[in-house]
Design a protein around this motif. Structure first.
Motif, PDB file in Angstrom:
ATOM      1  N   PRO A   1       0.717  -1.367  -0.069  1.00  0.00           N
ATOM      2  CA  PRO A   1      -0.402  -0.038   0.082  1.00  0.00           C
ATOM      3  C   PRO A   1       1.228   1.491  -0.131  1.00  0.00           C
ATOM      4  O   PRO A   1       1.714   1.081   0.850  1.00  0.00           O
ATOM      5  CB  PRO A   1      -0.897  -0.362   1.127  1.00  0.00           C
ATOM      6  CG  PRO A   1      -0.570  -1.743   1.957  1.00  0.00           C
ATOM      7  CD  PRO A   1       0.587  -2.423   1.421  1.00  0.00           C
ATOM      8  N   VAL A   2       0.303   2.168  -0.190  1.00  0.00           N
ATOM      9  CA  VAL A   2       1.137   3.766  -0.470  1.00  0.00           C
ATOM     10  C   VAL A   2       0.123   4.058   0.341  1.00  0.00           C
ATOM     11  O   VAL A   2      -0.940   4.901   0.466  1.00  0.00           O
ATOM     12  CB  VAL A   2       1.069   4.206  -1.980  1.00  0.00           C
ATOM     13  CG1 VAL A   2       2.278   5.426  -2.392  1.00  0.00           C
ATOM     14  CG2 VAL A   2       1.673   2.799  -3.053  1.00  0.00           C
ATOM     15  N   THR A   3       1.459   5.541   0.875  1.00  0.00           N
ATOM     16  CA  THR A   3       0.682   5.985   2.564  1.00  0.00           C
ATOM     17  C   THR A   3       0.732   7.420   2.158  1.00  0.00           C
ATOM     18  O   THR A   3       2.113   7.312   1.915  1.00  0.00           O
ATOM     19  CB  THR A   3       1.073   5.601   3.688  1.00  0.00           C
ATOM     20  OG1 THR A   3       0.586   4.367   3.732  1.00  0.00           O
ATOM     21  CG2 THR A   3       0.206   6.333   4.571  1.00  0.00           C
ATOM     22  N   ARG A   4      -0.574   8.600   2.392  1.00  0.00           N
ATOM     23  CA  ARG A   4       0.159   9.737   2.368  1.00  0.00           C
ATOM     24  C   ARG A   4       1.092  10.025   2.915  1.00  0.00           C
ATOM     25  O   ARG A   4       0.971   9.166   4.309  1.00  0.00           O
ATOM     26  CB  ARG A   4      -0.463  10.282   2.762  1.00  0.00           C
ATOM     27  CG  ARG A   4      -1.002  12.312   2.352  1.00  0.00           C
ATOM     28  CD  ARG A   4      -2.494  12.172   3.236  1.00  0.00           C
ATOM     29  NE  ARG A   4      -2.563  13.890   3.168  1.00  0.00           N
ATOM     30  CZ  ARG A   4      -3.027  13.389   5.003  1.00  0.00           C
ATOM     31  NH1 ARG A   4      -2.559  13.649   5.941  1.00  0.00           N
ATOM     32  NH2 ARG A   4      -2.756  15.665   5.043  1.00  0.00           N
ATOM     33  N   ASP A   5       1.869  11.025   2.988  1.00  0.00           N
ATOM     34  CA  ASP A   5       2.846  12.082   3.718  1.00  0.00           C
ATOM     35  C   ASP A   5       2.498  13.138   4.173  1.00  0.00           C
ATOM     36  O   ASP A   5       2.285  13.986   3.551  1.00  0.00           O
ATOM     37  CB  ASP A   5       4.007  12.156   2.993  1.00  0.00           C
ATOM     38  CG  ASP A   5       5.590  12.686   3.663  1.00  0.00           C
ATOM     39  OD1 ASP A   5       5.163  13.163   5.160  1.00  0.00           O
ATOM     40  OD2 ASP A   5       6.755  12.278   3.959  1.00  0.00           O
ATOM     41  N   PRO A   6       1.466  13.431   5.240  1.00  0.00           N
ATOM     42  CA  PRO A   6       1.403  14.552   5.458  1.00  0.00           C
ATOM     43  C   PRO A   6       2.316  15.865   5.654  1.00  0.00           C
ATOM     44  O   PRO A   6       1.548  16.693   5.617  1.00  0.00           O
ATOM     45  CB  PRO A   6       0.537  14.152   7.082  1.00  0.00           C
ATOM     46  CG  PRO A   6       1.594  13.535   7.430  1.00  0.00           C
ATOM     47  CD  PRO A   6       1.915  11.912   6.534  1.00  0.00           C
ATOM     48  N   ARG A   7       3.521  15.567   5.433  1.00  0.00           N
ATOM     49  CA  ARG A   7       4.641  15.985   5.884  1.00  0.00           C
ATOM     50  C   ARG A   7       4.727  17.127   4.562  1.00  0.00           C
ATOM     51  O   ARG A   7       5.291  17.936   4.456  1.00  0.00           O
ATOM     52  CB  ARG A   7       6.113  15.963   6.288  1.00  0.00           C
ATOM     53  CG  ARG A   7       5.946  15.682   7.474  1.00  0.00           C
ATOM     54  CD  ARG A   7       6.767  14.645   8.066  1.00  0.00           C
ATOM     55  NE  ARG A   7       7.086  13.603   7.466  1.00  0.00           N
ATOM     56  CZ  ARG A   7       8.565  13.063   6.959  1.00  0.00           C
ATOM     57  NH1 ARG A   7       8.924  13.081   8.078  1.00  0.00           N
ATOM     58  NH2 ARG A   7       7.984  11.325   6.784  1.00  0.00           N
TER      59      ARG A   7
ATOM     60  N   GLY B   1      -2.355  18.675   1.930  1.00  0.00           N
ATOM     61  CA  GLY B   1      -3.771  19.243   2.613  1.00  0.00           C
ATOM     62  C   GLY B   1      -4.749  19.189   1.760  1.00  0.00           C
ATOM     63  O   GLY B   1      -5.870  19.472   1.952  1.00  0.00           O
ATOM     64  N   LEU B   2      -4.839  18.682   0.575  1.00  0.00           N
ATOM     65  CA  LEU B   2      -5.584  19.210  -0.364  1.00  0.00           C
ATOM     66  C   LEU B   2      -6.080  17.732  -0.450  1.00  0.00           C
ATOM     67  O   LEU B   2      -7.102  17.636  -1.140  1.00  0.00           O
ATOM     68  CB  LEU B   2      -4.703  18.877  -2.174  1.00  0.00           C
ATOM     69  CG  LEU B   2      -4.413  20.072  -2.545  1.00  0.00           C
ATOM     70  CD1 LEU B   2      -2.966  20.419  -3.840  1.00  0.00           C
ATOM     71  CD2 LEU B   2      -5.048  21.811  -2.729  1.00  0.00           C
ATOM     72  N   THR B   3      -5.961  17.068   0.580  1.00  0.00           N
ATOM     73  CA  THR B   3      -6.615  15.557   0.743  1.00  0.00           C
ATOM     74  C   THR B   3      -7.269  15.705   1.008  1.00  0.00           C
ATOM     75  O   THR B   3      -8.656  16.942   2.001  1.00  0.00           O
ATOM     76  CB  THR B   3      -6.105  14.713   1.233  1.00  0.00           C
ATOM     77  OG1 THR B   3      -4.240  14.494   1.003  1.00  0.00           O
ATOM     78  CG2 THR B   3      -6.729  13.310   2.256  1.00  0.00           C
ATOM     79  N   THR B   4      -9.216  15.332   1.297  1.00  0.00           N
ATOM     80  CA  THR B   4     -10.498  15.413   1.499  1.00  0.00           C
ATOM     81  C   THR B   4     -10.686  14.522   2.185  1.00  0.00           C
ATOM     82  O   THR B   4      -9.946  13.573   2.937  1.00  0.00           O
ATOM     83  CB  THR B   4     -11.448  15.031  -0.026  1.00  0.00           C
ATOM     84  OG1 THR B   4     -11.405  14.472  -0.557  1.00  0.00           O
ATOM     85  CG2 THR B   4     -11.241  16.474  -1.493  1.00  0.00           C
TER      86      THR B   4
ATOM     87  N   LEU C   1       4.833  17.179  -5.173  1.00  0.00           N
ATOM     88  CA  LEU C   1       4.389  18.604  -6.023  1.00  0.00           C
ATOM     89  C   LEU C   1       6.279  19.479  -5.553  1.00  0.00           C
ATOM     90  O   LEU C   1       6.117  20.844  -5.759  1.00  0.00           O
ATOM     91  CB  LEU C   1       3.336  19.451  -5.465  1.00  0.00           C
ATOM     92  CG  LEU C   1       2.572  18.595  -5.521  1.00  0.00           C
ATOM     93  CD1 LEU C   1       1.220  19.653  -4.548  1.00  0.00           C
ATOM     94  CD2 LEU C   1       2.038  19.142  -6.824  1.00  0.00           C
ATOM     95  N   THR C   2       7.156  18.074  -5.276  1.00  0.00           N
ATOM     96  CA  THR C   2       8.069  18.960  -5.708  1.00  0.00           C
ATOM     97  C   THR C   2       7.813  20.361  -6.209  1.00  0.00           C
ATOM     98  O   THR C   2       8.721  20.087  -7.365  1.00  0.00           O
ATOM     99  CB  THR C   2       9.421  17.957  -5.478  1.00  0.00           C
ATOM    100  OG1 THR C   2       8.661  16.567  -4.902  1.00  0.00           O
ATOM    101  CG2 THR C   2      10.891  18.588  -4.897  1.00  0.00           C
TER     102      THR C   2
ATOM    103  N   LEU D   1      -6.531  12.043  -2.872  1.00  0.00           N
ATOM    104  CA  LEU D   1      -5.681  11.723  -1.756  1.00  0.00           C
ATOM    105  C   LEU D   1      -4.536  12.176  -2.475  1.00  0.00           C
ATOM    106  O   LEU D   1      -3.504  12.251  -3.631  1.00  0.00           O
ATOM    107  CB  LEU D   1      -5.717  10.138  -1.603  1.00  0.00           C
ATOM    108  CG  LEU D   1      -4.406   9.337  -0.773  1.00  0.00           C
ATOM    109  CD1 LEU D   1      -5.027   9.336   0.417  1.00  0.00           C
ATOM    110  CD2 LEU D   1      -4.270   8.589  -0.791  1.00  0.00           C
ATOM    111  N   ALA D   2      -3.721  13.415  -1.486  1.00  0.00           N
ATOM    112  CA  ALA D   2      -3.066  13.509  -2.052  1.00  0.00           C
ATOM    113  C   ALA D   2      -1.408  13.340  -1.542  1.00  0.00           C
ATOM    114  O   ALA D   2      -1.432  13.079  -0.031  1.00  0.00           O
ATOM    115  CB  ALA D   2      -2.949  15.781  -1.967  1.00  0.00           C
ATOM    116  N   GLY D   3       0.098  13.621  -1.808  1.00  0.00           N
ATOM    117  CA  GLY D   3       0.873  13.700  -0.407  1.00  0.00           C
ATOM    118  C   GLY D   3       1.106  12.380  -0.534  1.00  0.00           C
ATOM    119  O   GLY D   3       2.212  12.064   0.352  1.00  0.00           O
TER     120      GLY D   3
END
Length: 303
Positions: A152-158, A163-166, A235-236, A264-266
């Motif tokens: 599974p690929v997990t979002r990195d909140p850092r 923060g575009l995640t809904t 979004l580097t 799902l962003a990040g």
């Protein structure tokens, strides 16, 4: 998209074609790729024109296409690895032997400019890997090529943009890649993503205006009608970038918000030498609440 044709997973000794359908690779890049594939127990075969150079292209269009079609048509070849992206894949789209690919499904591995070719694979119903055969996640590519399930690929909140995640969940086949290449394929190839989860990686070199243009083209063409979710990568490079008061966050929030689907962003996909592995054309579940993207195997486990 045709019915999915899962290729059989690879085994030790299987032949993998290494080709350059876009820009030419560095010598170190080629040697590193061949070395990694050999270390996995496979037999890599470098395309006849994989080292050619013509401006920013890996040789003439007809030669790059010949290497790709030779790999598709050779029954001994069980996977196709691209040496790099860059520019040039779009020139080959109408010449790819789609009938040969459908008759003998084999995965394509690459990202960035290779997104154009992933669309051909997707239309043929053959899964492919948005991934790099070298780098930190090479072991995952090896696992997936053998029929294993990707982690599974997990979002990195850092990560900037996470923060575009809904909220919410969505399930469907995963398809996407580089935003610019997706937009530039509209009108060149059929582009119906109804019922799909859209994967997006965005190159900072595009700038906000080009990001806006690409998303608008996909939206207004109807290519994104019926998309059920969006998996957004890093979004580097956009972190400190602003254009007349707007950042990439405003552009993406406004454009993607029109879809009205979970985002799902990040996620660790991006214009980066070490993207996570994303099998394309196979079922996935996007859970924006949990911050996880789960994708099914792209190949059948070898007997």
């Amino acid at each position: 998209m045709s019915d999915v044709r899962l290729p059989e997973g690879l085994s030790d000794g299987d032949l993998i074609a290494v080709v350059s359908p876009a820009s030419w690779p560095s010598g170190e890049g080629v040697e590193g790729c061949l070395s990694v594939l050999e270390s996995w127990g496979f037999r890599p075969r470098l395309g006849t024109h994989a080292r050619d150079q013509l401006g920013y292209l890996a040789g003439r269009d007809e030669d790059r296409l010949a290497d790709l079609n030779d790999a598709i048509r050779d029954p001994e070849v069980r996977a196709i690895v691209t040496t790099r992206g860059g520019c040039g894949s779009s020139r080959l789209l109408h010449g790819v032997d789609v009938d040969g690919l459908a008759a003998d499904p084999k995965p394509l591995i690459g990202y960035s400019d290779i997104t154009a070719l992933h669309r051909v694979w997707h239309l043929a119903g053959v899964p492919s890997l948005h991934a790099a055969a070298t780098g930190r996640h090479a072991d995952v590519v090896n696992r997936v090529l053998r029929g294993g399930t990707p982690p599974p690929v997990t979002r990195d909140p850092r990560q900037y943009g996470s923060g575009l995640t809904t909220g919410g969940r969505a399930s469907g086949p995963l398809f996407g890649g580089n935003l610019e290449m997706l937009a530039r394929s509209v009108g060149v190839l059929d582009f119906d993503l109804n019922g799909h989860v859209l994967l997006l990686e965005i190159n900072k070199a595009a700038g906000l205006g080009n990001v806006d243009r690409a998303l608008t083209q996909l939206l207004m063409s109807g290519a994104l009608d019926g998309v059920v979710g969006v998996a957004l990568g890093w979004l580097t490079g956009f972190e400190e970038f602003e254009d007349r008061g707007w950042t990439i966050l405003e552009v993406l929030g406004e454009r993607l918000g029109r879809l009205g689907v979970p985002v799902l962003a990040g996620l660790p996909f991006g214009h980066d030498p070490d993207p996570e592995v994303a099998p394309l054309g196979v079922p996935c579940t996007l859970d924006a609440d949990a911050g996880v993207l789960t994708v099914s195997p792209a190949l059948r486990m070898a007997p």
